[in-house]
Motif scaffolding. Structure first.
Motif, PDB file in Angstrom:
ATOM      1  N   THR A   1       0.735  -1.376   0.018  1.00  0.00           N
ATOM      2  CA  THR A   1       0.024  -0.017   0.083  1.00  0.00           C
ATOM      3  C   THR A   1       0.966   1.289   0.119  1.00  0.00           C
TER       4      THR A   1
ATOM      5  N   THR B   1      -6.760   9.652   3.138  1.00  0.00           N
ATOM      6  CA  THR B   1      -7.379   8.529   3.987  1.00  0.00           C
ATOM      7  C   THR B   1      -6.920   7.266   4.179  1.00  0.00           C
TER       8      THR B   1
ATOM      9  N   ALA C   1      -8.333   4.546   4.095  1.00  0.00           N
ATOM     10  CA  ALA C   1      -8.890   3.611   2.765  1.00  0.00           C
ATOM     11  C   ALA C   1      -8.309   3.982   1.447  1.00  0.00           C
ATOM     12  N   GLU C   2      -8.015   5.472   1.292  1.00  0.00           N
ATOM     13  CA  GLU C   2      -7.284   5.669   0.083  1.00  0.00           C
ATOM     14  C   GLU C   2      -5.653   5.219  -0.028  1.00  0.00           C
TER      15      GLU C   2
ATOM     16  N   ASN D   1      -4.711   2.516   1.468  1.00  0.00           N
ATOM     17  CA  ASN D   1      -4.925   1.185   1.495  1.00  0.00           C
ATOM     18  C   ASN D   1      -5.258   0.614   0.156  1.00  0.00           C
ATOM     19  N   ASN D   2      -6.086   1.498  -0.580  1.00  0.00           N
ATOM     20  CA  ASN D   2      -6.662   1.077  -2.053  1.00  0.00           C
ATOM     21  C   ASN D   2      -6.522   2.337  -2.909  1.00  0.00           C
TER      22      ASN D   2
END
Length: 456
Positions: A329, A387, A389-390, A392-393
């Motif tokens: 990531t 963020t 989530a961003e 991480n993906n």
């Protein structure tokens, strides 16, 4: 970068030899003139230059060129061997006493970096699991004792001192007694320096030597003073019998004359070099590795050692595992970037890579300081504006998210786009490199390369 000018001049000399099937006497003489001038301009002692060039000429004239070598490569091989021999041949290490404590006496003129070198040696010994004791025997320079005490507090290394007005010889003697009773296995004595060599300085040092019988007497000299450093080493060696030299400020000495002259003139080996003011920036001096750097043949061993010290092995394994599972990531990327920044200067890294001597000029105004690099700072700001989530993906980062990230990091959307593209490409490349591990028989890959761990 040290030896930058010398390295460039030697490379130009070798280029002139290309295309020759065999070295003639005139070819060698022309090359020797160039090498002689390059060394003199690098502030190498003229007697050292004369003997050095004579040795190379004797070996090169009429020598049969191996089938696998060009004449230029043959000369490089000869010069490399002679440079290595000139600087001492092999690494010279500290003589550790069979019965502790090992007593190291530090000597030198004021301003050479003696007290700082005491601290750097202390850090080095602590990393080796030893228990050093600093001895404040410089009773003349204002605040010298206090400077060493502050340094000792910072490094968690005890400092032995006596009240103002005490005799340096008494300080040294009592320090040894304390080291024995407190199980300090290394004693580093910081003696007084002077602005110039004088009889009083030398006599005091001789008296300390005869009183405590040090296992090592190390002279600290400023590499930037060139031949003055060599002259100082010669004088101290004549009176004290030095065991080694520490060359400080090597990162600021572009010529390198002291490094190439001191062993040949004094017979005393260079044991360590200081490459910056950082307390951990003290490196063992490897003549063969330094010769390779001068000839633009690189210094991969030092680069590997530096990487092993810098990079966290646990984090490297974690990264490898993430790559194999395709779970690497932007957080992992940021962590690797932080470790790379610890290497310090891109300038130094380039100097350790074979055939990369000309790259620095091509890079022009590129920021060489990895620690304070603006582009790396922008990358860090962009990632931290995302963020969880961003990070991480990254695939979920659409147009509106990119605008928000750019605004939050003080950059532009184009910068965010560029980073995401670089991350995708780097992830693919690192995946391929990781997949090489353990594979055998891959064309063009040296034996053992498949087992290398890539820390970044």
């Amino acid at each position: 970068m040290i030896f930058e000018s010398l390295s460039e001049k030697l490379q130009n000399t070798f280029k002139k030899l290309r295309g020759h099937g065999r070295l003639s006497e005139s070819d060698v003489d022309a090359a020797m003139r160039d090498i002689r001038m390059a060394l003199l301009e690098a502030d190498v002692n003229f007697k050292v230059v004369k003997n050095f060039v004579a040795k190379i000429r004797e070996r090169a004239i009429g020598s049969n060129i191996l089938e696998s070598l060009t004449p230029a490569q043959a000369v490089i091989k000869i010069v490399n061997e002679e440079l290595t021999d000139l600087m001492g041949g092999s690494v010279s290490r500290i003589n550790i006493a069979p019965n502790p404590p090992t007593i190291i006496m530090m000597v030198g003129l004021q301003g050479a970096g003696k007290t700082t070198s005491v601290g750097k040696l202390g850090v080095m010994f602590k990393k080796q699991g030893k228990h050093p004791l600093f001895v404040a025997a410089d009773v003349y320079r204002p605040a010298a004792v206090k400077q060493l005490q502050v340094l000792g507090d910072q490094l968690a290394i005890p400092v032995f001192s006596l009240p103002e007005g005490s005799n340096p010889v008494d300080i040294a003697r009592q320090a040894i007694q304390q080291a024995v009773s407190h199980t300090n296995d290394i004693v580093i004595i910081d003696t007084a320096g002077r602005l110039h060599i004088d009889e009083a300085l030398m006599q005091e040092l001789v008296t300390i030597k005869s009183s405590v019988h040090p296992h090592e007497i190390l002279l600290v000299v400023d590499a930037m003073t060139g031949q003055d450093a060599v002259n100082v080493a010669e004088s101290f060696n004549a009176d004290l019998g030095l065991d080694g030299v520490i060359l400080t400020k090597m990162d600021g000495d572009a010529r390198g004359g002291a490094a190439l002259s001191v062993k040949a003139v004094t017979g005393c080996p260079i044991k360590f070099v200081g490459t910056s003011e950082k307390i951990e920036a003290l490196e063992p001096f490897y003549p063969d590795r330094m010769a390779s750097r001068i000839l633009d043949m690189g210094d991969v061993l030092s680069l590997i050692e530096k990487a092993q010290e810098t990079f966290d092995a646990g984090e490297a394994k974690k990264m490898e595992k993430a790559l194999r599972k395709n779970q690497f990531t932007l957080d992992d990327f940021l962590n690797q970037m932080q470790q790379i920044k610890k290497l310090g200067s891109l300038d130094k890294i380039i100097g350790m890579l074979p055939g990369m001597g000309g790259l620095k000029k091509k890079l022009g105004n590129v920021d060489m300081d990895l620690k304070n690099n603006k582009e790396l700072a922008h990358i860090e700001a962009i990632i931290r504006s995302m963020t969880f989530a961003e990070r991480n993906n990254p695939a979920i980062i659409n147009g509106s998210r990119r605008k928000r990230i750019a605004a939050g990091s003080g950059t532009h959307v184009q910068d965010v786009n560029k980073l995401l593209k670089q991350f995708t490409e780097m992830k693919k490349m690192m995946k391929k490199m990781t997949n090489l591990k353990g594979k055998k028989g891959l064309k063009g890959i040296p034996k053992g390369l498949g087992n290398m761990k890539f820390p970044f």
